[in-house]
Design an enzyme around this catalytic site. Sequence first.
Site, PDB file in Angstrom:
ATOM      1  N   SER A   1      17.854   4.115  -0.028  1.00 28.02           N
ATOM      2  CA  SER A   1      17.082   5.146  -0.720  1.00 28.02           C
ATOM      3  C   SER A   1      16.183   4.468  -1.735  1.00 28.02           C
ATOM      4  O   SER A   1      16.202   3.247  -1.877  1.00 28.02           O
ATOM      5  CB  SER A   1      18.030   6.108  -1.435  1.00 28.02           C
ATOM      6  OG  SER A   1      18.592   5.453  -2.558  1.00 28.02           O
ATOM      7  N   LYS A   2      15.433   5.299  -2.444  1.00 30.54           N
ATOM      8  CA  LYS A   2      14.463   4.768  -3.409  1.00 30.54           C
ATOM      9  C   LYS A   2      15.108   3.866  -4.461  1.00 30.54           C
ATOM     10  O   LYS A   2      14.443   3.004  -5.028  1.00 30.54           O
ATOM     11  CB  LYS A   2      13.747   5.924  -4.104  1.00 30.54           C
ATOM     12  CG  LYS A   2      12.642   6.496  -3.257  1.00 30.54           C
ATOM     13  CD  LYS A   2      11.720   7.356  -4.094  1.00 30.54           C
ATOM     14  CE  LYS A   2      10.704   8.042  -3.194  1.00 30.54           C
ATOM     15  NZ  LYS A   2      10.375   9.378  -3.647  1.00 30.54           N
ATOM     16  N   ARG A   3      16.365   4.109  -4.712  1.00 25.15           N
ATOM     17  CA  ARG A   3      17.079   3.273  -5.685  1.00 25.15           C
ATOM     18  C   ARG A   3      16.993   1.800  -5.316  1.00 25.15           C
ATOM     19  O   ARG A   3      17.072   0.921  -6.159  1.00 25.15           O
ATOM     20  CB  ARG A   3      18.568   3.649  -5.702  1.00 25.15           C
ATOM     21  CG  ARG A   3      18.958   4.771  -6.579  1.00 25.15           C
ATOM     22  CD  ARG A   3      20.464   4.949  -6.565  1.00 25.15           C
ATOM     23  NE  ARG A   3      20.994   5.185  -5.226  1.00 25.15           N
ATOM     24  CZ  ARG A   3      21.826   4.373  -4.611  1.00 25.15           C
ATOM     25  NH1 ARG A   3      22.239   3.265  -5.197  1.00 25.15           N
ATOM     26  NH2 ARG A   3      22.254   4.646  -3.398  1.00 25.15           N
TER      27      ARG A   3
ATOM     28  N   GLY B   1      14.523   0.246  -4.116  1.00 20.50           N
ATOM     29  CA  GLY B   1      13.152  -0.276  -4.098  1.00 20.50           C
ATOM     30  C   GLY B   1      12.361   0.503  -3.068  1.00 20.50           C
ATOM     31  O   GLY B   1      12.677   1.649  -2.784  1.00 20.50           O
TER      32      GLY B   1
END
Length: 472
Positions: A242-244, A246
């Site tokens: 996920s966006k966590r 990067g």
Amino acid sequence: MIRTRFAPSPTGFLHIGGARTALFSWAYARRHGGRFILRVEDTDLARSTPEAVQAILDGMHWLGLDYDEGPFYQTQRMDRYRAVIAEMLATGSAYHCYMAPEELERLRDTQRARGEKPRYNGFWRPEPGKTLPTPPIGVQPVVRFRNPDKGTVAWDDLVKGRIEIANSELDDLVIARADGTPTYNFCVVVDDRDMGITHVIRGDDHVNNTPRQINILRALAAPVPLYAHLSMILGDDGQKLSKRHGAVSVMQYEEDGYLPEAVLNYLARLGWSHGDDEVFSMQQFCEWFDLDHITPSAAQFNSEKLNWLNAHYLRRTDPDRLASLVRQRLEARGVTLGNAPSLEGIVGLYRERVVSLNGLADAAELFYVEPHPRAELLAKHLTPEVLPPLSDFLARLPDVAWEAKAIAALIKESAARYGLKMAKLAMPIRVLLTGQEQTPSVDALVVSFTRQTVLARLAARCSAELPAAEQP
Ligand code: GLU
């Protein structure tokens, strides 16, 4: 003839996982001289946006995943779905269900309370010898698929092996809502049939849809494609990517300075292998790619490996192409590439030292904008002891041959005249020319600038620090 498809829902950007699905579907078609189809599953009007469609097209284009047919848009095929629904109602493989949503909810609550799995009870399902109630007036019915109630539905998944589900686990799926719009699984089935898809390669979040889709295909007497469900991609920490972690959008990688060939090479190895081969071209990949070597377990994203591949491709890219990619980035930053040194030369000098096009653009930018060395760097390197040899170097610079060897000799000589080592004089030259301590070798650096620029950048500081060189 092998026919594969990529069928993204345009609700955000082209996710790195979606790109891998597209890559595998594309490569499989290419490998077998088949056709690769792009289908945009945009029936969820609340979540689909034109920007997201564009993001998918941009991502595919950037990666060079060319499609042979499409893009087809499901929203443009509504008449076709309605026609198939009418056909199914006529043949009895689908039926109208008038159960009101509140009633269905009550039914489910009762089932849950009894510890049963909530499901439709077949109230409106026609059966031989069953008399259906009169449809309530003014109620728009949904259309349900008449799922087989006996036996099992099974397929040999090309990644996961045999999967078998009892039909008693599946209730009669709604294929058209009360307003007549067809539902997701149904559209997929009609499209896969109409588009003659032979191999459905997609994420394993769709495994649960497959038995329903197979049953509908069978009811339509359509051939059932082969299915290959790809496992998820996890982040470095083992959690769902996920966006966590990067960047997860393909175009973010473009923005961050990755080359498409590095991203493709990286994605190709994400869950697929060909022995120990790590670095290969897409042409090679298309010759090798098969579904037998896809791992059923989840693949783990490794940013370091991607960076390593990107650095690898940066070193091998044709200098003209590299320069042109860096030029676009510099122009986007508003840097004017005047008559300063050639970008090809600078790119050649730095490409071994960076991992991205942005790193290359950062380095190249120094050549085109006035450097503003930080005060502490000046204090550290422009010490009183280096000012005299620096002035000496500057004074002799107009006459030196403009080549690395001669520059190196001159730095050495000027330093030696004042009893210093070459490195001591090299540092202030680096800092004055680029504002940075870390640069390629100082002689190569100096000759990448024009003589005029070097004179100007050094003189600006030297004269300010020391009006005239003291003679030793
Ligand atoms: N539209 C689905 C998605 O974006 C894919 C459906 C499929 O490949 O069958 O996840």
